[in-house]
Design an enzyme around this catalytic site. Structure first.
Site, PDB file in Angstrom:
ATOM      1  N   CYS A 197       0.812  -1.224   0.000  1.00 41.95           N
ATOM      2  CA  CYS A 197       0.000   0.000   0.000  1.00 41.95           C
ATOM      3  C   CYS A 197       0.839   1.265   0.000  1.00 41.95           C
ATOM      4  CB  CYS A 197      -0.939  -0.002   1.210  1.00 41.95           C
ATOM      5  SG  CYS A 197      -1.993  -1.466   1.296  1.00 41.95           S
ATOM      6  N   HIS A 201      -9.402   3.152  -1.350  1.00 41.56           N
ATOM      7  CA  HIS A 201      -8.009   2.722  -1.226  1.00 41.56           C
ATOM      8  C   HIS A 201      -7.635   1.730  -2.324  1.00 41.56           C
ATOM      9  CE1 HIS A 201      -4.248   1.333   0.248  1.00 41.56           C
ATOM     10  NE2 HIS A 201      -4.690   0.305   0.942  1.00 41.56           N
ATOM     11  N   CYS A 218       0.596   2.696   6.317  1.00 39.86           N
ATOM     12  CA  CYS A 218       0.928   1.327   6.727  1.00 39.86           C
ATOM     13  C   CYS A 218       0.775   0.414   5.519  1.00 39.86           C
ATOM     14  CB  CYS A 218       0.018   0.867   7.860  1.00 39.86           C
ATOM     15  SG  CYS A 218      -1.745   0.891   7.431  1.00 39.86           S
TER      16      CYS A 218
END
Length: 420
Positions: free
Chosen positions: A88, A377, A407
């Site tokens: 990510c 996301h 994160c």
């Protein structure tokens, strides 16, 4: 070392997976973002120093993904490009790499970005099937090919879908976060409150026209489709736990990110080059850090940014309170709240190299234009989305300093400091 400027960003609207962007590839989405940057900044026919792009859910055949995206635009084909991958944190890491090359004087300009889609997944067959196909191709005789064909079994055709689980624990990110919120005593109400703020902030930003030059229409979609301006605490409270069905779960579809399709890219340059081009600078990339935790042996999977931020603060002689904006990626609202609580904990901060807690932040400065829970996301696109959004926020307010924290899977984290 030269100053690294963030000039601008472009992204397509982020949408819920398996809907508006069905059968649209990562390459098509990200190429559209690059093309929009080209149009916005008059880059047609110009050579960019380097381009770093990434996608988590990519096919093995797309091994030159970034370069193909560049060749799909009107940039000078002499523009090089390469793939980046850190879960990510991919496009934030891509921006950091481009920034380091600009700072070192190797290049004057660069583009960083990322894309991900769950609606065009790279489905694979079993390893046994692949081995047999390879053997079939290499067979020298008809008899040898018949023997290999006879060895195929129906189970060889069972598809393998990409799975967002940690290979070393077999647990999903949501399941790991459930463990974290239990460890840190984060309540369902606290998580829902942060989710509510995320949606309301994003909705207000849209109403104010904040995203008009950051998000462009794509495939008939003009704005992010996940933002819920009509959400309420009562609606969020009515949702059922999504990862722990024992009756003790607190993570829901409302306070967690949902599967999202989207892409984003940012243009970066040295301060001197930006001045020569008369490009207004949104913000400067000042510093960055990556970290990892030993989640296999008990540390929280998504707690690595606590370490990365602590190292950056110490290196820059800053405190946690020395920021005007905090952009903490909301993979899960619970994960954000665990991070904030850890920085307030004296014993935890000793692990970070501090004798006293880093302390609390002013929550009114957190994700003030909406976070990932509201906006969405698409894994590799989130870093570029956050950087462009944060840089513009700093520019609009006339100055300040921002902390960016993301994160990632594998127990890692990527963080950065922006200033204007």
């Amino acid at each position: 070392m030269r100053k690294v400027a963030i000039i601008g960003g472009q992204r397509i609207p982020f949408v819920k997976s398996f809907r508006e962007y069905n059968r649209i590839s990562n390459q098509e989405m990200l190429t559209a973002c690059l093309s929009s940057l080209v149009r916005q900044f008059g880059l047609e026919g110009r050579r960019i120093g380097d381009v770093a792009l990434g996608a988590l859910l990519n096919r093995s055949t797309e091994w030159n993904f970034a370069r193909e995206c560049v060749l799909g635009t009107t940039l000078d084909p002499h523009t090089p490009a390469y793939n980046v991958l850190r879960a990510c944190g991919t496009s934030l890491d891509a921006a950091i790499q481009i920034g380091l090359r600009i700072a070192a004087g190797q290049i004057d300009t660069g583009i960083a970005g990322g894309s991900d889609t769950n609606s065009d997944l790279p489905i694979m067959f079993s390893q046994q099937f692949a081995w047999k196909i390879v053997a079939l191709r290499a067979a020298k005789s008809f008899r040898e090919r018949l023997k290999i064909l006879a060895s195929f079994r129906p189970k060889d055709l069972s598809p393998l879908y990409p799975s967002i689980v940690e290979p070393r624990t077999g647990l999903s990110m949501g399941q790991h976060t459930e463990l974290m919120v239990k460890e840190w005593g984060i309540t369902r109400e606290q998580q829902d409150a942060l989710a509510y703020d995320s949606h309301i902030h994003a909705a207000k930003a849209y109403e104010a026209g904040f995203f008009h030059d950051l998000v462009f229409a794509f495939k008939g979609v003009e704005k992010d489709t996940i933002v819920r301006p009509d959400t309420t605490p009562a609606k969020l409270a009515a949702l059922k736990p999504a990862f722990d069905h024992s009756g003790k779960g607190t993570l829901t579809a409302g306070n967690s990110t949902i599967y999202t399709d989207g892409a984003a890219a940012i243009l970066m340059a040295s301060e001197e080059y930006a001045q020569r081009q008369n490009w207004p600078v949104l913000a400067y990339l000042i510093d960055a850090e990556s970290a990892a935790v030993d989640y296999v042996h008990g540390e929280g999977l998504l707690m690595a940014p606590t370490y990365a931020v602590a190292r950056m603060l110490k290196r820059r002689h800053l405190t946690l309170q020395d920021f005007d904006i905090y952009e903490i990626h909301e993979a899960f609202c619970g994960q954000v709240l665990c991070t904030l609580k850890a920085w307030e904990d004296a014993d935890y901060c000793k692990k970070l190299g501090y004798d006293t807690p880093l302390g609390s932040i002013d929550r009114s400065k957190l994700n003030i234009k909406g976070g990932s829970v509201a906006i969405g996301h698409p894994f590799a696109a989130t870093g570029a989305r956050i950087l462009a959004q944060t840089a513009k926020t700093l520019q609009e307010r006339g100055g300040g300093r921002a902390l960016v924290s993301i994160c990632t899977a594998g127990g890692m984290g990527v963080t950065a400091i922006l200033e204007h």
